[in-house]
Design an enzyme around this catalytic site. Structure first.
Site, short mmCIF file in Angstrom:
data_model
loop_
_atom_site.label_atom_id
_atom_site.label_comp_id
_atom_site.label_asym_id
_atom_site.label_seq_id
_atom_site.Cartn_x
_atom_site.Cartn_y
_atom_site.Cartn_z
CB ALA A 1 -0.97 -0.03 1.18
CB SER A 2 0.26 4.66 1.23
OG SER A 2 -0.91 4.79 0.44
#
Length: 624
Positions: free
Chosen positions: A330-331
């Protein structure tokens, strides 16, 4: 009538015949005695040493002696794995007049089940009658007391003591420490291939996972021997000599068991992983994978029902999520992508794009949504990290291309093993065009590159890879090799572990480190930062990045509501960070599966609590 003719005996001829026969017989007797004397000379003089040795082989038996396994400690000297004495009930069949009646009486006295009795009979068939056979592997205190009172009624049955492995902290430390279990056929094959089988002649168990397996040769020690005199049936009469075994080496790990227990409890009922690592030398202070299991089950002999409960569990407790779990990052990987964009000149610190809440590839109808539905407005690389703007990274990833992303992320350790000193480690997936062609026989699409920009699509990482990747950023390029071993001890000699590092990540413009590190610090300290609420009023500075990883794709018109969907489809909450911000001494990674809430609301608060506890321990240690 004719008369028979009387033959006159020739005494001279008969005497000569008898003399010849006696001479021949005498020659044969002399030859026979010659052969006998020659053989006696050969046996008693020429081959005396050989036959004496063979006679001793029949009289003297060499019995192997198992070495004591090395003890494992944490960095403060607290025992993580030890050898505890246990009592077993053993039977010598030859000394028991009525075996069936004895077993029936013992079954009533000690509440022995039918399965245990069957195992005893199976083992008895493989042993000689005068050898001891285990009936009960571990006697409880009550069983030992009951038998001791009536031991005189059971000739040939005795209580024997031996050492077994014990893990005081149970499931809180299983996936890092591993466990030992009985040597099986595959173990024997491996030992034979490595020419180590002789050293295990008296050993019942071997390291199966974790540190116990990785450092098996050090922990096991060297076998000893004793020479015993035996009778013609092989019974031991007396001990002639002993060559004592050499105990295994003691290990000191970098783990702090207080941190480990705190991190384990921190996950509560969530599945996932927590790692706390020193970015300067790769020392692992805590490494938790949950759900876990009690390693003592394996060390003390796991039952079929226990093993099946682990094997069939839908939550996969046997999986070490810290080193084998494949999570979409993810981020959490946006800092590394930002550095690549700055280095390639694709963006500059002042580059801005407009974020309306979505991104669209030119000529394609599909919209890639930002986590903030109404968008972040004008966004540069710093605010894109601080506020975790997805649209900025959709655009950046498409401009960089999958080839550049793949080649650069490998430098941070993604897509390859980190080298941590346990064998159970996955490479996870750092996708590329070639990987997809080999895996699916399909070309790479631009839309997949867009999703790569926010750590989704085919990209998966292990938490230990995230720890290394975060350490590289915190160290401004230095890439440590994570390790659990702190030192090993042999006698009075303590040898520190070797600190390894991989090839560092070097930048053409080193100031790009400052751009990203400043953004990570603001993620925690700025009111707009996604981790600000979790770290408000912290007594130390830190930097970090939140992440919320989708487990399944959401349709264009579909709204995500964690409380209304099946648990297994909920997002994973992620957080990576380091502290203190100025000179990082610890990196933290949180991966919590299928939570209600994302990285900022679930994982970041966990990281805050863990870092608070870590620095409190450091202050307490400094006062001692």
């Amino acid at each position: 009538m004719k008369h028979r003719r009387i033959t006159i005996r020739d005494h001279h001829a008969e005497s000569a015949l008898f003399g010849r026969r006696v001479f021949v017989s005498l020659i044969l007797v002399v030859i026979a005695f010659g052969v006998l004397l020659t053989n006696m000379y050969r046996l008693q003089v020429v081959d005396h040493q050989s036959f004496q040795t063979r006679s001793n082989d029949n009289r003297i038996k060499v019995v192997p002696l198992a070495p004591n396994r090395g003890i494992i400690y944490d960095r403060h000297g607290r025992i993580l794995a030890e050898n505890r004495p246990v009592l077993s009930l053993e039977v010598t069949p030859e000394k028991v007049s009525n075996l069936e009646q004895t077993l029936a009486d013992l079954q009533t006295l000690l509440n022995i089940d039918a399965q245990t009795l069957q195992a005893f009979h199976d083992n008895r068939r493989r042993e000689r009658r005068f050898n001891q056979v285990i009936l009960l592997d571990r006697l409880s205190e009550e069983q030992a007391a009951r038998f001791a009172v009536r031991q005189h009624e059971f000739p040939g049955v005795s209580i024997e003591a031996r050492l077994v492995r014990h893990y005081p902290y149970g499931d809180a430390i299983t996936h890092a420490l591993g466990y030992v279990a009985k040597i099986n056929r595959n173990d024997l094959i491996n030992l034979n291939e490595q020419n180590r089988q002789a050293n295990y002649a008296a050993t019942r168990v071997i390291g199966k996972l974790g540190v116990e397996r990785y450092y098996e040769e050090l922990l096991h020690g060297t076998i000893g021997y004793q020479q015993v005199e035996v009778d013609i049936h092989g019974r031991a009469i007396r001990t002639l000599s002993i060559e004592p075994p050499v105990p295994g080496q003691d290990l000191y790990l970098e783990l702090d068991v207080e941190l480990q227990q705190f991190a384990y409890d921190l996950l509560a009922d969530d599945r996932g992983s927590i790692i706390l690592m020193d970015p300067r030398d790769g020392a692992i202070r805590a490494m938790v994978s949950k759900p876990s299991y009690d390693p003592n089950w394996f060390a003390q002999g796991i039952s079929y029902a226990q093993y099946q409960s682990l094997l069939n569990s839908q939550h996969s407790p046997l999986l070490n999520r810290s080193t084998q779990g494949g999570y979409p990052p993810a981020s959490t990987i946006k800092p590394q992508l930002a550095i690549l964009g700055l280095e390639q000149g694709t963006i500059t610190p002042k580059t801005r794009i407009w974020d309306p809440g979505w991104f669209q590839i030119e000529g394609v109808d599909h919209r890639y949504r930002d986590w903030l539905a109404w968008g972040h407005g004008w966004t540069d690389v710093t605010s894109a990290i601080v506020e975790s703007c997805d649209t900025f990274y959709y655009d950046l990833a498409l401009k960089l291309g999958i080839d550049a992303i793949h080649d650069d992320m490998i430098r941070y350790g993604f897509g390859e093993r980190t080298g941590i000193d346990i064998a159970e480690e996955s490479t996870a997936v750092m996708p590329s065009r070639g990987w997809k062609r080999a895996r699916f026989n399909q070309p790479w699409y631009a839309g997949e590159t867009v999703s790569i920009g926010i750590g989704q699509s085919y990209w998966t990482t292990t938490p230990i890879q995230l720890a290394v990747g975060t350490a590289v950023v915190a160290n401004r390029g230095e890439r440590p090799v994570p390790r659990l071993l702190h030192a090993l001890q042999e006698g009075e000699v303590v040898l520190p572990a070797v600190v390894e590092k991989r090839e560092p990540v070097t930048l053409k413009q080193p100031e790009n480190w400052d751009v990203v590190l400043n953004a990570l610090n603001l993620t925690v300290s700025s009111i707009k930062g996604t981790a600000h609420r979790a770290f408000a009023d912290a007594t130390y500075t830190s930097g970090g990045k939140t992440g919320t990883a989708q487990v399944r794709s959401i349709g264009q018109e579909e709204e995500y509501n964690a409380e209304e969907i099946d648990e297994r489809y909920r997002d994973n909450a992620m957080y990576v960070g380091y502290a203190p911000a100025e000179e990082p001494e610890v990196v933290v990674v949180i991966a919590a599966e299928n939570t209600i809430g994302g990285g900022g609301s679930v994982a970041a608060p966990m990281a805050r609590k863990l870092l608070d506890f870590y620095f409190q321990l450091e202050r307490d240690d400094a006062k001692r």
